[in-house]
Design a protein around this motif. Structure first.
Motif, PDB file in Angstrom:
ATOM      1  N   ARG A  89      39.897  31.874  43.605  1.00 31.35           N
ATOM      2  CA  ARG A  89      40.976  32.867  43.536  1.00 31.35           C
ATOM      3  C   ARG A  89      42.183  32.375  44.317  1.00 31.35           C
ATOM      4  NH1 ARG A  89      39.940  38.475  46.169  1.00 31.35           N
ATOM      5  NH2 ARG A  89      38.128  38.434  44.761  1.00 31.35           N
ATOM      6  N   ASP A 100      34.471  37.780  43.863  1.00 33.51           N
ATOM      7  CA  ASP A 100      33.703  38.795  43.142  1.00 33.51           C
ATOM      8  C   ASP A 100      32.682  38.078  42.250  1.00 33.51           C
ATOM      9  OD1 ASP A 100      32.703  40.935  41.773  1.00 33.51           O
ATOM     10  OD2 ASP A 100      34.593  41.520  40.812  1.00 33.51           O
ATOM     11  N   SER A 109      42.574  35.028  39.416  1.00 38.78           N
ATOM     12  CA  SER A 109      41.134  34.751  39.467  1.00 38.78           C
ATOM     13  C   SER A 109      40.757  33.743  38.393  1.00 38.78           C
ATOM     14  CB  SER A 109      40.334  36.045  39.250  1.00 38.78           C
ATOM     15  OG  SER A 109      40.596  36.966  40.285  1.00 38.78           O
ATOM     16  N   LYS A 118      28.462  39.858  52.347  1.00 42.84           N
ATOM     17  CA  LYS A 118      29.564  40.679  52.835  1.00 42.84           C
ATOM     18  C   LYS A 118      29.483  40.896  54.346  1.00 42.84           C
ATOM     19  CE  LYS A 118      31.610  41.668  48.883  1.00 42.84           C
ATOM     20  NZ  LYS A 118      32.952  41.169  48.586  1.00 42.84           N
ATOM     21  N   GLU A 177      33.618  35.094  39.135  1.00 40.54           N
ATOM     22  CA  GLU A 177      34.841  34.504  39.683  1.00 40.54           C
ATOM     23  C   GLU A 177      34.470  33.314  40.559  1.00 40.54           C
ATOM     24  OE1 GLU A 177      38.796  36.202  41.994  1.00 40.54           O
ATOM     25  OE2 GLU A 177      36.823  36.952  42.569  1.00 40.54           O
ATOM     26  N   SER A 201      30.135  39.307  40.743  1.00 43.21           N
ATOM     27  CA  SER A 201      29.726  40.106  39.571  1.00 43.21           C
ATOM     28  C   SER A 201      30.617  39.831  38.366  1.00 43.21           C
ATOM     29  CB  SER A 201      29.750  41.600  39.912  1.00 43.21           C
ATOM     30  OG  SER A 201      31.070  42.017  40.224  1.00 43.21           O
ATOM     31  N   GLU A 231      42.731  44.868  51.000  1.00 44.10           N
ATOM     32  CA  GLU A 231      42.612  45.984  50.053  1.00 44.10           C
ATOM     33  C   GLU A 231      43.892  46.826  49.986  1.00 44.10           C
ATOM     34  OE1 GLU A 231      41.336  47.380  54.077  1.00 44.10           O
ATOM     35  OE2 GLU A 231      40.784  45.686  52.784  1.00 44.10           O
TER      36      GLU A 231
END
Length: 475
Positions: A334, A326, A349, A397, A331, A328, A66
């Motif tokens: 990546r 991801d 992606s 996660k 994807e 949502s 991140e």
């Protein structure tokens, strides 16, 4: 009845590549200029690791995933190797454990602290010595915890049991440098490509070669197992020096099922296979594009889907594991693209266009998770087991609760297959000898300077003593 063209129906026909915005890239990274044919990049859901350009040894950066944006020039590094780092791979079951191999003939295991590095890391939790020349490849076993494979320029593949910190098997069937290693789904078979132009399927625990193909018309460079389809795909060069891919039956390597020429460029083709979507991605070293295909069970086997194009050439590509995607945004893959000229790592992606925002179960089947299916002792005793699957719909996660414990070892001989790997001092590569020579020259120069300073100081003391003796005594 009117004529209608026949279109092949596929849910992945419109998959497209989406490049992350500049603020979501990793900028200011001195990516290594080493010409070794590896990716120099490893990614998992928590960290991004990149081999960097450095003097006086090998090093790599580890950045929290991140922490995007510009990376400071003095950002801490993992810098314990004495030679250039040639390959790095994250442990698939323990997210903060990474393996690296180097020109210094060693394989090292590093434990990255929570939140990333705060200072340079020079001490590995485990140093593995067994190769007599530089080590070019490392691969973790896909279903067994703490089993690591390493391939060196001594033409040997060593299997390490990290529970004891020792090599437990040696595969000695190659006659030249090993270029690539790939496992099947349960890790019971190992496919290798070699500079001797041969493709091999090996039973890793015994070292027995089950199948061997002498590729005269198709010089193989890279190989990948196509999931549980019992097929292999190789990339290489044809007799006319064009880039080529070939599909093989793993139980019969006498002839490829199909061969397909790609283009006339010279860069190495890296294959990536997604067993969940049956998609194959081809990315050329030095190219800016990524081609992708769908693999079928019947002829013509390979169906071209589309091509992602970019003007920036890639030095290597890291791939995010499935549980780090991801879902949502639909994807399905990546990449992390290394752009050396810009010092940039660019996420790309691959997205399936869907209007619905709900979870798409047809493109996200159960996938291998972060739990190992076997212990090292079970696998070494001959047990095979498919990976433990997980759903990406909920709870994906969750981080693994496994912790790496380095074994405490005494210095002793390392005997594998009846050969003591540490009986003799390993021969050094040319680069290592040069580095040792210059290091010794610097040390000699430093000692000479220290000796000269001490000599000057001694002369001064002798002069002061002489003056004291010659001076008249005070009343």
């Amino acid at each position: 009845m009117s004529w209608r063209p026949q279109y092949r129906s596929s849910k992945f026909r419109n998959v497209y590549g989406k490049v992350a915005s500049r603020e979501h890239c990793f900028d200011g990274i001195p990516i290594t200029k080493n010409v070794h044919d590896n990716h120099f990049c490893a990614v998992n859901a928590r960290f991004l690791a990149i081999v960097t350009e450095s003097a006086g040894g090998g090093s790599f950066l580890v950045i929290p995933i991140e922490q995007t944006g510009r990376i400071e020039p003095n950002y801490p590094k993992v810098c314990g190797h004495q030679g250039n780092v040639l390959d790095i791979k994250w442990n698939p079951f323990i997210e903060n454990i990474i393996a690296s191999c180097s020109e210094d003939t060693s394989v090292r295991i590093w434990e990255i602290p929570e939140g990333g590095l705060k200072r340079n890391m020079t001490e590995a939790v485990l140093e593995l010595y067994g190769h007599s020349r530089r080590v070019g490849l490392v691969e973790w076993h896909p279903t067994t915890n703490n089993i690591l494979f390493s391939a060196g320029y001594d033409y040997k593949v060593l299997i390490w049991n990290l529970d004891i910190g020792e090599p437990v098997k040696m595969i000695d069937c190659h006659t030249d440098v090993i270029l690539c290693m790939s496992f099947n789904t349960d890790g019971s078979l190992l496919a290798t490509t070699c500079k001797d132009k041969k493709l091999r399927v090996v039973e890793p625990r015994s070292g027995r070669v089950l199948q061997e193909a002498s590729c005269k018309n198709h010089r193989v460079n890279r190989v990948v197992f196509l999931g549980s389809t019992k097929r292999l795909l190789t990339t290489g060069v044809s007799r006319w020096n064009t880039r080529q891919i070939a599909l093989w039956d793993q139980e019969d390597l006498s002839m490829p099922l199909i061969e397909e020429e790609i283009d006339g460029l010279s860069g190495l083709l890296f294959p990536f296979y997604d067993a969940d979507t049956h998609m194959l991605y081809l990315a050329g070293k030095g190219d800016g594009n990524i081609r992708y295909y769908e693999i079928g069970s019947e002829k013509p086997y390979l169906s071209f889907l589309m091509e992602f194009r970019s003007p920036a050439p890639q030095k290597g590509l890291g791939v995010m594991p499935k549980y780090g995607l991801d879902v949502s945004a639909c994807e399905v893959f990546r990449f992390y693209k290394l752009i050396t000229l810009k010092g940039l790592i660019e996420p790309i992606s691959m997205i399936v266009p869907r209007r619905s925002e709900t979870y798409q179960e047809d493109i996200y089947p159960m996938t291998p998770g972060t739990e190992p299916a076997l212990t090292p002792d079970e696998w070494l005793s001959g047990v095979n087991r498919d990976p433990i699957l997980m759903s990406l719909k909920e709870g994906y996660k969750k981080t693994s609760k496994m912790v790496f414990k380095a074994p405490v070892r005494e210095k002793k001989s390392v005997v594998v297959n009846g050969i003591d790997l540490l009986e003799n001092v390993p021969p050094r590569t040319e680069n290592e000898l040069l580095r040792m020579f210059f290091r010794q020259q610097d040390e000699i120069r430093r000692l000479k300077e220290e000796l000269a300073q001490k000599d000057i100081r001694l002369r001064q003391l002798q002069l002061e003593l002489k003056n004291m003796r010659n001076s008249p005594k005070n009343n």
